[in-house]
Every structure is written in C-alpha cells, then in structure tokens.
Scaffold this motif. Structure first.
Motif, PDB file in Angstrom:
ATOM      1  N   SER A  58       0.871  -1.287   0.118  1.00  0.00           N
ATOM      2  CA  SER A  58       0.049  -0.021   0.109  1.00  0.00           C
ATOM      3  C   SER A  58       0.753   1.255   0.195  1.00  0.00           C
ATOM      4  CB  SER A  58      -0.919  -0.205   1.080  1.00  0.00           C
ATOM      5  OG  SER A  58      -0.373  -0.059   2.637  1.00  0.00           O
ATOM      6  N   ASN A  59       2.080   1.255  -0.293  1.00  0.00           N
ATOM      7  CA  ASN A  59       2.990   2.216  -0.527  1.00  0.00           C
ATOM      8  C   ASN A  59       3.234   3.112   0.692  1.00  0.00           C
ATOM      9  OD1 ASN A  59       3.540   1.915  -3.244  1.00  0.00           O
ATOM     10  ND2 ASN A  59       1.638   2.506  -3.740  1.00  0.00           N
ATOM     11  N   ASP A  81      -1.854   4.012   0.936  1.00  0.00           N
ATOM     12  CA  ASP A  81      -2.850   4.039  -0.123  1.00  0.00           C
ATOM     13  C   ASP A  81      -4.127   3.490   0.213  1.00  0.00           C
ATOM     14  OD1 ASP A  81      -1.062   5.064  -2.091  1.00  0.00           O
ATOM     15  OD2 ASP A  81      -0.858   2.983  -3.039  1.00  0.00           O
TER      16      ASP A  81
END
Length: 107
Positions: A58-59, A81
């Motif tokens: 999810s960065n 994210d």
C-alpha cells in the motif's frame, strides 16, 4: 517540518524508517529479530502480514515529526494508499542493532 531520516538519533530506528520509505522489504526484514512482535492500536498483529498490507502493498511512508526516548519513540505523519494520511506514534524496542518489538497507533 519533518526530521530527515539520516538525522534520527537511533541508527536502528533510522534504518527502519529508511526501509519503510524505500519499500525495501529485505532491509525491513533484516532489521527485525527472529520472533519480533508488533502491535497496531493496541492489538498484537502478525508482523509479516501487517507489514505487507500496511507498508509494502500500500506504499506506506513515514514523515517523522518528532522523536523522544533516545530516538526510540517517534511521532510520524504516516500515509499509505489504503488509509490515506494520519498522525501516528511509533515505539521501538531495540536489541543490539535489531528491533524486537514495535508498537504503532494513532497519536
């Protein structure tokens, strides 16, 4: 204003933040002791599963706002994210040059 990663007091915690921000899973894993544990908002979680979901897929990114306790407690603007951006607190237990436990949650 954030504290630059290379200016964090504790070198192991600094390496942890750098690994998260670089999305470097091998470096992240190498920083943890065998059997390392963690909690999120007071609930213990499986480190590998949590890190994959909340950081790597999810960065995830940590902007450190402040540090205390010799650099082992951080206040962080954390974003990914999935959840967007939130103010979080991170506390680390360091054994030698590796992390045996970290706890995070909303600050």
């Amino acid at each position: 204003m954030s504290i630059q990663v290379n200016r964090l007091t504790d070198p192991t915690v600094s390496a942890f933040v750098a690994a998260v921000n670089a999305h470097d899973k091998p470096a992240f894993d190498a920083l943890l002791t065998p059997g390392a544990t963690m909690s999120d908002d007071g609930s213990d979680r499986d480190v590998a599963d949590w890190a994959d979901r909340e950081i790597f897929s999810s960065n995830g990114h940590m902007d450190v706002e402040s540090e205390s306790d010799g650099g082992r407690v951080l206040t962080v603007s954390y974003r990914n994210d999935t959840w967007g951006e939130m103010r979080t607190k991170w506390q680390f237990s360091v054994d030698g040059d590796r992390i045996s436990r970290f706890e995070t949650g909303q600050a």
